[in-house]
Design an enzyme around this catalytic site. Structure first.
Site, PDB file in Angstrom:
ATOM      1  N   THR A  46       0.858  -1.181   0.000  1.00  0.00           N
ATOM      2  CA  THR A  46       0.000   0.000   0.000  1.00  0.00           C
ATOM      3  C   THR A  46       0.899   1.238   0.000  1.00  0.00           C
ATOM      4  O   THR A  46       2.038   1.179   0.472  1.00  0.00           O
ATOM      5  CB  THR A  46      -0.965   0.000   1.210  1.00  0.00           C
ATOM      6  OG1 THR A  46      -0.196  -0.060   2.405  1.00  0.00           O
ATOM      7  CG2 THR A  46      -1.923  -1.177   1.150  1.00  0.00           C
ATOM      8  N   GLY A  48       1.221   4.256   1.597  1.00  0.00           N
ATOM      9  CA  GLY A  48       1.820   4.773   2.829  1.00  0.00           C
ATOM     10  C   GLY A  48       2.812   3.810   3.443  1.00  0.00           C
ATOM     11  O   GLY A  48       3.864   4.217   3.940  1.00  0.00           O
ATOM     12  N   CYS A  49       2.500   2.542   3.391  1.00  0.00           N
ATOM     13  CA  CYS A  49       3.370   1.523   3.991  1.00  0.00           C
ATOM     14  C   CYS A  49       4.664   1.383   3.205  1.00  0.00           C
ATOM     15  O   CYS A  49       5.750   1.272   3.779  1.00  0.00           O
ATOM     16  CB  CYS A  49       2.648   0.181   4.056  1.00  0.00           C
ATOM     17  SG  CYS A  49       1.107   0.247   4.992  1.00  0.00           S
ATOM     18  N   THR A  50       4.558   1.393   1.887  1.00  0.00           N
ATOM     19  CA  THR A  50       5.712   1.151   1.026  1.00  0.00           C
ATOM     20  C   THR A  50       6.561   2.398   0.802  1.00  0.00           C
ATOM     21  O   THR A  50       7.788   2.315   0.757  1.00  0.00           O
ATOM     22  CB  THR A  50       5.246   0.590  -0.330  1.00  0.00           C
ATOM     23  OG1 THR A  50       4.549  -0.631  -0.088  1.00  0.00           O
ATOM     24  CG2 THR A  50       6.420   0.307  -1.260  1.00  0.00           C
TER      25      THR A  50
END
Length: 163
Positions: A46, A48-50
């Site tokens: 995703t 924001g996560c990546t």
């Protein structure tokens, strides 16, 4: 009920990728006798996560480990194959331990699940980070929204480790 500071982590199993394919690690395997920074994310790959959350833990990896941290781990409600692909895509091997919690067993046991059904993602993890010493939570930071990456950031965890 959400796990709190001073609580022991519940018994759970994670899936990880090994040279022989998918394998299991228990909470004892990951946390017993170790100081671990664990961060939970809503989903591998995703944005924001990546692009924001994981890179901070890669950039500050050496500094965090210099504070006596044995393991930096990320957990997501994704299957082991997705987590393995994410590890490869981010070139994080040997820096971050990728823990698959495909059925959200660990996530639910610590009370950090989030219903993301409206966005088509089903049950996922809240965004958080914690410092765990020998299986006991010493610090826990949970973001107010899944898009927020402040209290759970690598920089904030480094600050907490310096106290």
């Amino acid at each position: 009920m959400t796990i709190g500071i001073g609580d022991s982590l519940p018994n759970a199993s994670f899936r990880v990728h090994s040279d022989k394919g998918p394998a299991y690690l228990s909470t004892d395997d990951v946390f017993k006798g170790k100081k671990v920074v664990l961060f939970g994310v809503p989903g591998a790959f995703t944005p924001g996560c990546t692009m924001n959350h994981l890179p901070g833990y890669l950039d500050l990896n050496a500094e965090i480990r210099a504070k006596g941290v044995d393991t930096i781990a990320v957990v997501a409600v994704n299957d082991v194959y997705v987590m393995n692909a994410w590890e490869k895509a981010t070139q994080a091997a040997d820096k971050i331990l990728f823990l698959a919690d495909g059925n959200a067993d660990f996530t639910k046991a610590v009370g950090l699940e989030a219903d993301m059904t409206p966005g088509g993602m089903g049950t996922r993890s809240k965004r958080y980070s914690m410092i765990v010493e020998d299986g006991v939570v010493r610090a826990l930071e949970v973001e107010d929204s899944p898009g927020q990456i402040e209290a759970s950031s690598a920089g904030h965890m480094l600050e907490l480790l310096q106290r």
